[in-house]
Design a protein around this motif. Sequence first.
Motif, PDB file in Angstrom:
ATOM      1  N   VAL A  79     -38.379   4.349  15.476  1.00  0.00           N
ATOM      2  CA  VAL A  79     -39.766   2.931  14.875  1.00  0.00           C
ATOM      3  C   VAL A  79     -40.179   2.174  15.682  1.00  0.00           C
ATOM      4  O   VAL A  79     -40.673   1.229  16.535  1.00  0.00           O
ATOM      5  CB  VAL A  79     -40.050   2.630  13.624  1.00  0.00           C
ATOM      6  CG1 VAL A  79     -40.974   1.786  13.183  1.00  0.00           C
ATOM      7  CG2 VAL A  79     -40.344   3.642  12.865  1.00  0.00           C
ATOM      8  N   ALA A  80     -38.772   1.909  15.404  1.00  0.00           N
ATOM      9  CA  ALA A  80     -37.904   0.173  16.096  1.00  0.00           C
ATOM     10  C   ALA A  80     -38.367  -0.168  17.950  1.00  0.00           C
ATOM     11  O   ALA A  80     -38.041  -0.893  17.909  1.00  0.00           O
ATOM     12  CB  ALA A  80     -36.709  -0.405  15.518  1.00  0.00           C
ATOM     13  N   PHE A  81     -37.456   0.929  18.891  1.00  0.00           N
ATOM     14  CA  PHE A  81     -37.427   1.162  19.768  1.00  0.00           C
ATOM     15  C   PHE A  81     -37.897   2.268  20.781  1.00  0.00           C
ATOM     16  O   PHE A  81     -38.009   1.927  21.843  1.00  0.00           O
ATOM     17  CB  PHE A  81     -36.092   1.190  19.962  1.00  0.00           C
ATOM     18  CG  PHE A  81     -35.137  -0.053  19.568  1.00  0.00           C
ATOM     19  CD1 PHE A  81     -35.420  -1.233  20.050  1.00  0.00           C
ATOM     20  CD2 PHE A  81     -34.049  -0.124  18.359  1.00  0.00           C
ATOM     21  CE1 PHE A  81     -35.104  -2.714  19.157  1.00  0.00           C
ATOM     22  CE2 PHE A  81     -33.874  -0.943  17.829  1.00  0.00           C
ATOM     23  CZ  PHE A  81     -33.678  -2.422  17.998  1.00  0.00           C
ATOM     24  N   SER A  82     -38.242   3.117  20.216  1.00  0.00           N
ATOM     25  CA  SER A  82     -38.744   4.389  21.134  1.00  0.00           C
ATOM     26  C   SER A  82     -40.128   4.146  21.740  1.00  0.00           C
ATOM     27  O   SER A  82     -41.008   3.803  21.578  1.00  0.00           O
ATOM     28  CB  SER A  82     -39.311   5.706  19.941  1.00  0.00           C
ATOM     29  OG  SER A  82     -40.372   5.488  19.345  1.00  0.00           O
ATOM     30  N   ALA A  83     -40.307   4.926  23.534  1.00  0.00           N
ATOM     31  CA  ALA A  83     -41.404   4.479  23.987  1.00  0.00           C
ATOM     32  C   ALA A  83     -42.990   4.678  23.581  1.00  0.00           C
ATOM     33  O   ALA A  83     -43.504   4.153  23.483  1.00  0.00           O
ATOM     34  CB  ALA A  83     -41.179   4.579  25.199  1.00  0.00           C
ATOM     35  N   PRO A  84     -42.602   5.900  22.390  1.00  0.00           N
ATOM     36  CA  PRO A  84     -44.098   6.427  22.204  1.00  0.00           C
ATOM     37  C   PRO A  84     -44.430   6.305  20.914  1.00  0.00           C
ATOM     38  O   PRO A  84     -45.794   5.904  20.974  1.00  0.00           O
ATOM     39  CB  PRO A  84     -43.832   8.142  21.551  1.00  0.00           C
ATOM     40  CG  PRO A  84     -42.322   8.617  22.008  1.00  0.00           C
ATOM     41  CD  PRO A  84     -41.744   7.191  22.527  1.00  0.00           C
ATOM     42  N   LEU A  85     -44.086   5.103  20.274  1.00  0.00           N
ATOM     43  CA  LEU A  85     -44.553   4.166  19.171  1.00  0.00           C
ATOM     44  C   LEU A  85     -44.913   3.078  19.983  1.00  0.00           C
ATOM     45  O   LEU A  85     -44.888   2.044  18.811  1.00  0.00           O
ATOM     46  CB  LEU A  85     -43.629   4.253  18.477  1.00  0.00           C
ATOM     47  CG  LEU A  85     -43.508   5.635  17.577  1.00  0.00           C
ATOM     48  CD1 LEU A  85     -42.159   5.397  15.904  1.00  0.00           C
ATOM     49  CD2 LEU A  85     -44.824   6.161  16.653  1.00  0.00           C
TER      50      LEU A  85
END
Length: 206
Positions: free
Chosen positions: A138-144
């Motif tokens: 949630v904090a760092f992934s590109a898709p989010l």
Amino acid sequence: MIRILPGVLAMAAVVVASNILVQFLFGQWLTWGAFTYPLAFLVTDVMNRVYGKREARNVVLMGFAVGVACSLIGTQIQGEFGPLVTLRIALGSGLAFLTAQLLDVSIFDRLRDGAWWRAPLASTLIGSSVDTAIFFTVAFSAPLTFLEPVNDVSWANESLPLLGGGPIVPLWVSLALADWMVKLSLALIALVPFRLIVQRLTARAA
């Protein structure tokens, strides 16, 4: 309520400190938050052992509310590199915390009657794994990125070998894996203060 107040305050302090410290690298693959957040599981397990499942859940919920409120305030405070706590980190932390801690409470309660170390170790290992997966995604992934478009997390998505020697993955995956390994190590170390604190609180209540 009074008897679990120290647990609530400790939980809130851990959440707020970890939300801030997770933004600062310790070495190449860790963040400072990796060393503070596991204390949340210690707090939960001590409360569970000494006061029971219901009170442990209350500590989690109240600590969660206070910690998230403080973290959201942190999103409005500007530090050297932007908000003291980014919105994505606050969201990831809240979701991961609530899911993992309530899971920890349930697992601990089911294993309560086994050897003294079994419940805290198993519940912490499983809870930590779930927590790490949810938080870093949630904090760092590109898709989010759509969760907070103004927050630049491109640094966390730089493609690098996993922990410096594995397949090519986004940096945040290496950070998550390193964080998870630290949590597993601290789960073992935490058995010592868990035993000592439980004995002290139990003797005081007797």
